[in-house]
Every structure is written in C-alpha cells, then in structure tokens.
Design an enzyme around this catalytic site. Sequence first.
Site, PDB file in Angstrom:
ATOM      1  N   ASP A  88     -22.841  17.351   5.438  1.00 50.73           N
ATOM      2  CA  ASP A  88     -22.562  15.955   5.119  1.00 50.73           C
ATOM      3  C   ASP A  88     -23.673  15.113   5.708  1.00 50.73           C
ATOM      4  O   ASP A  88     -24.323  15.517   6.668  1.00 50.73           O
ATOM      5  CB  ASP A  88     -21.247  15.517   5.763  1.00 50.73           C
ATOM      6  N   HIS A 118     -27.903   6.779  -7.632  1.00 51.72           N
ATOM      7  CA  HIS A 118     -29.023   7.678  -7.894  1.00 51.72           C
ATOM      8  C   HIS A 118     -29.234   8.672  -6.748  1.00 51.72           C
ATOM      9  O   HIS A 118     -29.390   9.878  -6.977  1.00 51.72           O
ATOM     10  CB  HIS A 118     -30.317   6.897  -8.129  1.00 51.72           C
ATOM     11  N   CYS A 177     -28.302   9.854 -13.931  1.00 49.50           N
ATOM     12  CA  CYS A 177     -27.443   8.910 -13.209  1.00 49.50           C
ATOM     13  C   CYS A 177     -27.411   7.557 -13.915  1.00 49.50           C
ATOM     14  O   CYS A 177     -28.276   7.254 -14.738  1.00 49.50           O
ATOM     15  CB  CYS A 177     -27.902   8.769 -11.765  1.00 49.50           C
ATOM     16  N   ASP A 212     -14.314  17.727  19.557  1.00 50.93           N
ATOM     17  CA  ASP A 212     -15.370  18.479  20.251  1.00 50.93           C
ATOM     18  C   ASP A 212     -16.222  17.528  21.067  1.00 50.93           C
ATOM     19  O   ASP A 212     -16.071  16.311  20.974  1.00 50.93           O
ATOM     20  CB  ASP A 212     -16.255  19.202  19.222  1.00 50.93           C
ATOM     21  N   ASP A 214     -13.486  14.162   9.779  1.00 53.00           N
ATOM     22  CA  ASP A 214     -14.095  14.425  11.064  1.00 53.00           C
ATOM     23  C   ASP A 214     -13.092  14.006  12.147  1.00 53.00           C
ATOM     24  O   ASP A 214     -12.298  13.101  11.937  1.00 53.00           O
ATOM     25  CB  ASP A 214     -15.392  13.601  11.150  1.00 53.00           C
ATOM     26  N   CYS A 246     -33.383  11.948 -14.883  1.00 54.89           N
ATOM     27  CA  CYS A 246     -32.164  11.910 -14.056  1.00 54.89           C
ATOM     28  C   CYS A 246     -31.031  11.286 -14.877  1.00 54.89           C
ATOM     29  O   CYS A 246     -31.204  10.225 -15.478  1.00 54.89           O
ATOM     30  CB  CYS A 246     -32.403  11.093 -12.786  1.00 54.89           C
ATOM     31  N   CYS A 261     -30.774   5.583 -13.704  1.00 50.34           N
ATOM     32  CA  CYS A 261     -31.956   6.066 -14.445  1.00 50.34           C
ATOM     33  C   CYS A 261     -31.772   6.037 -15.954  1.00 50.34           C
ATOM     34  O   CYS A 261     -32.750   5.956 -16.694  1.00 50.34           O
ATOM     35  CB  CYS A 261     -32.312   7.474 -13.976  1.00 50.34           C
ATOM     36  N   GLN A 284     -20.618  24.413  19.751  1.00 50.87           N
ATOM     37  CA  GLN A 284     -21.592  23.563  20.448  1.00 50.87           C
ATOM     38  C   GLN A 284     -22.595  24.463  21.164  1.00 50.87           C
ATOM     39  O   GLN A 284     -22.601  25.663  20.963  1.00 50.87           O
ATOM     40  CB  GLN A 284     -20.853  22.619  21.416  1.00 50.87           C
TER      41      GLN A 284
HETATM   42 ZN   LIG Z   1     -31.112   8.605 -11.162  1.00 49.78          ZN
END
Ligand SMILES: [Zn+2]
Length: 370
Positions: free
Chosen positions: A265, A334, A305, A146, A91, A303, A308, A188
């Site tokens: 993002d 997670h 991850c 900007d 950015d 999940c 989990c 913008q």
């Molecule tokens: Zn998870």
Amino acid sequence: MNETFSVIARDGAARAGVLRTAHGEVPTPAFMPVGTKGTVKSVDPDELRALGAGIVLGNAYHLHFRPGEELIAELGGLHAFMGWDGPILTDSGGFQVFSLRDTLLEVDDDGVTFRSVYDGAPERFTPEIAARVQERLGSDVAMCLDICLPAGTDRSELEEAVRRTTLWAQQQRDLPRAPGQLRFAITQGGLDGELRRRSSEELVALGFDGYAIGGLSVGEHREPMFDATTEAAAFLPEEKPRYFMGIGDPEGVLEVISRGVDMFDCVLPTRTARTGSALTREGRLNLRNARFARDQRPLEEGCPCPACTRFSRAYVRHLVNQQEILGLRLLSLHNLRFLLDLVAAARRAIERGEFLSWKEEALEGAKGAM
Ligand SMILES: [Zn+2]
C-alpha cells in the site's frame, strides 16, 4: 480451493496468487490504494472499481478518532459507510502512533500512550483496542498493533520493539473479530537480519492468516531495504500472504514483488497527484512545468483512465495551476490507474514465467518515476 490464500504461479521468488476474503477474492500481487479516513482522496468507490482496485486500505487510528468506530458500526460498518463492497484491510494504528513521534508519551508491555493528532488529548492504544476498533469497523483483514521505528534506531531499541510486537500480537490473536475477518501480524527488526528472523519466527509460531513486513521504507537507503526485504520474505511461510507496508513507487513495487511480496500500500499515487505530478512510463511529469502549456497529448499515450481518454496535458496543467479540484482528481485517477496497471502486468508476467525480463524493461522507462 477454500484456503485463505493460494499461490497459482511462481517466477523466481515472485508469486501470483489469490487472497480470499469475506468481501471477495483479491488477485495478488495487489496494490492497495490508501483510504486513510474512509476515502481514497477525491476518488469514489465506483471509480476505484473501474480503475482496477481489488482491495482498499482504511486506517484504524484516524477512523477511531473521527468519526469513531462505534458510529461506523451503528451505520452498518465501514463497507456500508464508505460505499465500497469489496475487500478492506485496516491498519492497526501502530504506524501512526509511532511515526508521529512527538505525540508519543509512553510505551509499556500492555500498550502505548500518546497524544491524539486531532486534539492533543492523551489516548491509549492496546492490542485489545486495536482488535476492537477493527472488529467494529468490520474490515476483511485486521492488522496487529506493532511498534514501527524509524531508520537508524539503535539495536537495543529495535530488540525491545520486536519483543513487544510479539507480546502484543499474542494478546491480540484470539480476541473477537468481525465475521470472516482475517488477522495479519507484522514483523519488525528494521534492517537487522537476526532481529527480523526472531520477529518472524515468534509471530509465525503464534499462527496468523498472513504476515506483514513492517519497519522498512522508514527512511533507510533503498538497496539495504530491498536486501532486508528478500530476507524478511524468506523468513515467512510460503503458503501465507506477505504484505510490505508502505511502498508505492514503480521501482519499489516491482522490487518487492521480485522478492516474494504479495501485497503493498502507499499514498504515493494520490499524494503525487496533489503535488501536480503524473506517473508515466517515461517518468514523473510535473504538470506545473511551462513546457506543457500547449501540449495536446494525454498524460500517457494509450492509458485508458478518465484523464487520458478525454483531456490534454495542457488542460490538466491549467487546472493544476488554478488549483481546480478536477485537476487533482484527474491526476489521482491517472496515477492510481498507472500503478494498478503496472501491478496487473507484473502478475501476468509472473504467470508467463517472464517476470525478471519484463521487470527490467518496465523499469528502463519508470526509473525517472521514482
Ligand atoms: Zn491516464
């Protein structure tokens, strides 16, 4: 297929594509985890890769002040410095300068003067500085400086922001870049359709590698914001990537994808983790709640991850309540996985031509996760 960006499937306005950068290809739609200060808070690069992140975001404002782009350049650039060899988007710093409104001193046609959030010293950002900082960092996608204004700003001020944003983009466009670095401009205009059109047309006429939709998700109501996104995306060229700046809740992400946005993002997954909450298909779980004290289920059934697959809600709740670092880390891992998986599933649904029905189903449960 050497184009910077190709669309490989369309479903309504939604698109699945590929962004090609100097550090690899990014399948889109793409959620970019935010590594403001050169780190996605508490998550290391191998973990990010394993979670499915294809590109991360760094922040020119913060890295400029701490530790400084010259130091990072001396140490081999931001990729080497932070140990991430995949694509990085930086950015420009415009958002920080204009969102920290009480640090703003003066804006003119050449740049903006403000007080550094680190030590209060007067500092200046110009298109030249924004280009140079990002060139030294060596990011794969650099953003133009900007002027991003909050919701409710009156039209004359928005119009002036559009004028200066174009002027600055024009100044920044041809300045030196890192090898292979792409440069995106930021439209913008807030919720004002006419100003958004003007901003888009002026920037598109200058010619950039991609375009961001800025100045939304800045405190306005959701419905007008989504309507403005539909309009803003339609003003941009079909063949270039479109980046919505700053959205990361499950509903918001799917809504902007349905309106033709390719990249976005947000700090939401890691910020939510720091408040002790998990994003799940059934909504947001606040792990501080006593009802999880004996809950042996994972944060989210199925999940994959690291949180989990090994730990119970009861254990994560205990860690969060005791302010143990592992609790924050598990929730961050997670939440990032949840959002990255949601976006990957959206991409597959676009490829199958079933995005709208898939989205309705996904949002049924996720509504509470906003
Ligand atoms: Zn998870």
